[in-house]
Design an enzyme around this catalytic site. Structure first.
Site, PDB file in Angstrom:
ATOM      1  N   SER A   1      -4.244   3.294   8.011  1.00  0.00           N
ATOM      2  CA  SER A   1      -3.676   2.016   8.432  1.00  0.00           C
ATOM      3  C   SER A   1      -4.418   1.450   9.639  1.00  0.00           C
ATOM      4  O   SER A   1      -5.316   0.625   9.490  1.00  0.00           O
ATOM      5  CB  SER A   1      -2.190   2.181   8.729  1.00  0.00           C
ATOM      6  OG  SER A   1      -1.604   0.925   8.999  1.00  0.00           O
ATOM      7  N   ARG A   2      -4.056   1.858  10.835  1.00  0.00           N
ATOM      8  CA  ARG A   2      -4.714   1.399  12.055  1.00  0.00           C
ATOM      9  C   ARG A   2      -4.828   2.569  13.030  1.00  0.00           C
ATOM     10  O   ARG A   2      -3.901   3.385  13.159  1.00  0.00           O
ATOM     11  CB  ARG A   2      -3.934   0.252  12.708  1.00  0.00           C
ATOM     12  CG  ARG A   2      -4.072  -1.086  11.997  1.00  0.00           C
ATOM     13  CD  ARG A   2      -5.488  -1.638  12.122  1.00  0.00           C
ATOM     14  NE  ARG A   2      -5.647  -2.946  11.495  1.00  0.00           N
ATOM     15  CZ  ARG A   2      -6.074  -3.130  10.251  1.00  0.00           C
ATOM     16  NH1 ARG A   2      -6.351  -2.065   9.496  1.00  0.00           N
ATOM     17  NH2 ARG A   2      -6.226  -4.345   9.769  1.00  0.00           N
TER      18      ARG A   2
ATOM     19  N   ILE B   1       0.833  -1.209   0.000  1.00  0.00           N
ATOM     20  CA  ILE B   1       0.000   0.000   0.000  1.00  0.00           C
ATOM     21  C   ILE B   1       0.864   1.255   0.000  1.00  0.00           C
ATOM     22  O   ILE B   1       0.638   2.184  -0.778  1.00  0.00           O
ATOM     23  CB  ILE B   1      -0.954  -0.010   1.198  1.00  0.00           C
ATOM     24  CG1 ILE B   1      -1.933  -1.181   1.091  1.00  0.00           C
ATOM     25  CG2 ILE B   1      -1.716   1.314   1.292  1.00  0.00           C
ATOM     26  CD1 ILE B   1      -2.785  -1.389   2.330  1.00  0.00           C
TER      27      ILE B   1
ATOM     28  N   GLU C   1     -12.797   2.252  17.015  1.00  0.00           N
ATOM     29  CA  GLU C   1     -13.752   2.202  15.915  1.00  0.00           C
ATOM     30  C   GLU C   1     -14.729   1.034  15.988  1.00  0.00           C
ATOM     31  O   GLU C   1     -15.799   1.072  15.367  1.00  0.00           O
ATOM     32  CB  GLU C   1     -13.015   2.144  14.572  1.00  0.00           C
ATOM     33  CG  GLU C   1     -12.251   0.867  14.307  1.00  0.00           C
ATOM     34  CD  GLU C   1     -11.585   0.881  12.935  1.00  0.00           C
ATOM     35  OE1 GLU C   1     -11.880  -0.014  12.139  1.00  0.00           O
ATOM     36  OE2 GLU C   1     -10.784   1.784  12.663  1.00  0.00           O
TER      37      GLU C   1
ATOM     38  N   HIS D   1     -13.487   3.579   7.923  1.00  0.00           N
ATOM     39  CA  HIS D   1     -12.760   2.393   7.451  1.00  0.00           C
ATOM     40  C   HIS D   1     -13.222   2.024   6.039  1.00  0.00           C
ATOM     41  O   HIS D   1     -13.546   0.876   5.734  1.00  0.00           O
ATOM     42  CB  HIS D   1     -12.955   1.216   8.408  1.00  0.00           C
ATOM     43  CG  HIS D   1     -11.762   0.311   8.472  1.00  0.00           C
ATOM     44  ND1 HIS D   1     -11.067   0.064   9.629  1.00  0.00           N
ATOM     45  CD2 HIS D   1     -11.125  -0.396   7.504  1.00  0.00           C
ATOM     46  CE1 HIS D   1     -10.062  -0.767   9.380  1.00  0.00           C
ATOM     47  NE2 HIS D   1     -10.091  -1.050   8.096  1.00  0.00           N
TER      48      HIS D   1
ATOM     49  N   ALA E   1     -11.371   2.841   3.175  1.00  0.00           N
ATOM     50  CA  ALA E   1     -10.298   2.882   2.183  1.00  0.00           C
ATOM     51  C   ALA E   1     -10.218   1.608   1.336  1.00  0.00           C
ATOM     52  O   ALA E   1      -9.896   1.670   0.147  1.00  0.00           O
ATOM     53  CB  ALA E   1      -8.957   3.134   2.866  1.00  0.00           C
TER      54      ALA E   1
END
Length: 332
Positions: A234-235, A156, A264, A296, A298
């Protein structure tokens, strides 16, 4: 053979049912996330459980799954920070994931967030619908010539680097394993502290691990240029949210785009439009005019969802039927 899905959305059902035509597995879909509250509802003799990013695969949960006969945990995502791999190993449960599913999907969303924040297209859209064509408050900046720091240059991050190079940016990166193709293309690898200090824009593409938790915190933010832009697809745990909020208030961060959030699992993938959200932190973040939050999203392209279904079902078929394994997807 039965596969029990947790955190299943309508789009999961569509793509997995379509890809399952060549395998013939019995698929059962549950909307609830997997955790201690529901694990005892898994029926005895269920061989495969398929989970997503917010399912909690703790030692307790894995122990109960093993006692019920679960042999395979199939993660339909790349990250595995929510899984106790040692517990899975101890109980003899195989774990597989989808290490790469259309990395361009996530990279392109990161760019979309950057462009939206910079050029304020979301605000312009709402203005024009109200017949307000004023440009006041919509001033942006050229990406061309800016220094973009990329933390993590896996598939990515690599895709993101290439896109930003196409904008005419200077791309610098931090990764313990430099990519030869990116180096040849002009990406400069530097220590993380230097990437933080030199970048106008920082995009995070590294996994969440003990050493990367709260990578963006009070100390690392102090190293950055005043007015930095930060994008995180990412996170959520890579950001110390309280420190980020303080930096937004002081102007240290000019723009923040997040597609992930540390808490989340209580919010994302749900329609809460008729609810009172008790999470004061996410409410505070969303109150800033220079913060863009997506839920979330993406990964959410047709190509990515198709690849997720393909890789997951192929891995289950390999693990359960003694076929040669694609080692890249096997964690345990």
């Amino acid at each position: 053979m039965k596969i029990l899905f947790f955190s299943a959305m309508p789009y999961d059902k569509y793509f997995f049912i379509r890809e399952n035509e060549q395998y013939g597995f019995e698929l059962e879909f549950l909307e609830t996330h997997l955790g201690p509250h529901i694990v005892n509802a898994v029926e005895e003799g269920t061989p495969v459980v398929c989970t997503f990013v917010n399912d909690k695969l703790t030692e307790e949960v894995i122990g109960i799954l093993a006692a019920k006969g679960v042999k395979v945990l199939a993660l339909r995502c790349a990250g595995f920070n929510n899984v106790n791999l040692e517990a899975a190993r101890k109980h003899g449960i195989r774990v597989c994931r989808v290490p790469a599913y259309s990395p361009e999907a996530v990279a392109e969303h990161a760019v979309a967030m950057l462009l939206t924040l910079n050029r304020k297209t979301h605000k312009a859209y709402n203005r024009v619908r109200e017949q307000n064509f004023s440009l006041n408050g919509l001033l942006g900046f050229n990406l061309h010539g800016k220094t973009v720091g990329v933390v993590g240059t896996g598939k990515i991050g690599k895709a993101f680097c290439r896109i930003m190079a196409g904008f005419g940016c200077r791309v610098i990166a931090a990764d313990p394993f430099p990519d030869a193709d990116l180096t040849a293309a002009g990406v400069e690898y530097l220590p993380l502290t230097e990437v933080f200090a030199m970048s106008d824009i920082i995009s995070l593409h590294c996994p969440l691990a003990p050493e990367s938790q709260y990578l963006i915190n009070r100390d690392s933010l102090a190293l950055m240029k005043k007015g930095v832009t930060i994008i995180n697809t990412s996170r959520g745990g890579l950001l110390h949210t309280a420190d980020v909020i303080e930096s937004l208030k002081s102007g240290q961060i000019a723009y923040l785009g997040i597609d992930v959030y540390e808490q989340e699992e209580k919010l994302f993938f749900k329609d809460l439009s008729g609810s009172i959200i008790a999470d004061d932190t996410i409410q505070r973040l969303m109150s800033f005019p220079n913060v863009l939050v997506t839920g979330h999203q993406a990964f959410f392209t047709e190509e990515a969802l198709q690849q997720i279904a393909q890789v997951t079902l192929r891995s289950v078929d390999q693990l359960c039927n003694g076929k040669p394994l694609d080692e890249a997807v096997i964690l345990v």
